[in-house]
Design an enzyme around this catalytic site. Structure first.
Site, PDB file in Angstrom:
ATOM      1  N   HIS A 105       0.801  -1.313   0.015  1.00 15.22           N
ATOM      2  CA  HIS A 105      -0.073   0.082  -0.129  1.00 15.22           C
ATOM      3  C   HIS A 105       0.818   1.055   0.111  1.00 15.22           C
ATOM      4  O   HIS A 105       1.842   1.193   0.589  1.00 15.22           O
ATOM      5  CB  HIS A 105      -0.936  -0.045   1.226  1.00 15.22           C
ATOM      6  N   ARG A 109      -0.605  12.669  -0.234  1.00  9.29           N
ATOM      7  CA  ARG A 109      -1.604  13.428  -0.309  1.00  9.29           C
ATOM      8  C   ARG A 109      -1.058  14.680   0.387  1.00  9.29           C
ATOM      9  O   ARG A 109      -0.133  15.080   0.855  1.00  9.29           O
ATOM     10  CB  ARG A 109      -2.858  12.833   0.721  1.00  9.29           C
TER      11      ARG A 109
END
Length: 308
Positions: A105, A109
């Site tokens: 993963h 952001r």
């Protein structure tokens, strides 16, 4: 500022998808562009399904705008309540076929929250982490060495700080166990100014594929039986539990009315649960619990290659 970030994130998404297509060698990513009403958001979801190597791989770009910060954001930072915000990022989860290839993963952001008469509040976040089903010292050491390399230019203690944060974050309290072997996790980053923080986010984003690709290539052709496959499906259940109970990104997306199909792309396509499962003593399955999903110093650990 937003345009500069969006350009990088879309380039990162494209580069990562190209690398995975080359690794898989069978299928390509499907592109699914979407828009929310009233200019409140848009994105590009890219999904690879039933490849030769990857059972499902999702790499999502999104940009979201809203007049109110959701509870998942204001719970830890109450000063954000009542502010409008723009959030954009790339998030990905990779679920391989082969149980000897770990799930991975990554996320990078940026948020900016505004309120009339107030100074805007902005910050970066992200990281990457690895979830093996069958652990190998070689892979764990390489993964953490790669994570450290992504941090080294930004301070000698950066890797240790974000490694610990990752261990603490990807922890299933109700199971009293780690999700995987960790990596990096950072949030609320604005120290040192925009350019320095943006450079760190890029280092983490660009470092992900460098860390993961060699591990995939090393393990993707390992032979396995249904026994290993069933254990992989069982351990995938932990991934589902974490994402639906604790994951900030999942909760943020659902609370802001995000696109559900893109938010839940992280969920593995096949998974199973088993009541009171216990690994056989001395098995590779037990070793996952006793050696690998335990927070530890993978950089300085004594190396002992385990064979299958």
């Amino acid at each position: 500022m937003i345009e500069k970030l969006q350009k990088y994130l879309l380039m990162l998404q494209s580069d990562i998808c190209e690398q995975f297509e080359q690794l898989d060698g069978k299928v390509k990513f499907i592109k699914d562009a979407w828009k929310k009403p009233n200019n409140t958001g848009n994105g590009l979801t890219r999904i690879l399904v039933n490849g030769a190597v990857f059972e499902q791989a999702g790499v999502n770009f999104s940009i979201i705008r809203s007049n109110d910060m959701p509870a998942s954001a204001t719970e830890l930072r109450p000063e954000l309540a009542g502010r409008s915000f723009t959030a954009l990022g790339v998030s990905l989860v990779i679920h391989p076929h082969n149980p000897y290839v770990p799930t991975s993963h990554a996320n990078v952001r940026f948020f900016i929250a505004k309120k009339k008469g107030k100074i805007p509040i902005w910050w970066f976040g992200g990281g990457f982490d690895l979830t093996p089903y069958y652990g190998f010292d070689e892979d764990a050491i390489f993964w953490h060495q790669s994570a450290k390399q992504a941090c080294d230019l930004f301070g000698k203690d950066v890797y240790l700080k974000y490694k610990k944060w990752c261990d603490d974050y990807f922890y299933l309290k109700h199971r009293n166990e780690q999700r995987g072997i960790g990596g990096l996790f950072f949030d609320d980053l604005n120290e040192g100014g925009f350019d320095k923080c943006f450079a760190f986010m890029r280092s983490v984003g660009d470092g992900y594929i460098k860390a993961y690709q060699p591990i995939v290539e090393r393990r993707k052709d390992t032979s396995y039986t249904d026994h290993e496959r069933q254990f992989q499906l069982y351990r995938r259940g932990r991934y589902v539990e974490f994402n639906l109970v604790y994951d900030r990104g999942t909760l943020f997306g659902l609370q802001t009315g995000g696109r559900t199909e893109s938010i839940l792309m992280s969920i593995p396509p096949l998974v199973r649960w088993q009541y009171q499962y216990q690994p056989e003593p001395g098995s590779q399955e037990e070793r996952l619990y006793t050696r690998f999903i335990q927070p530890q110093d993978w950089i300085n650990i004594s190396f002992k290659q385990n064979e299958i």
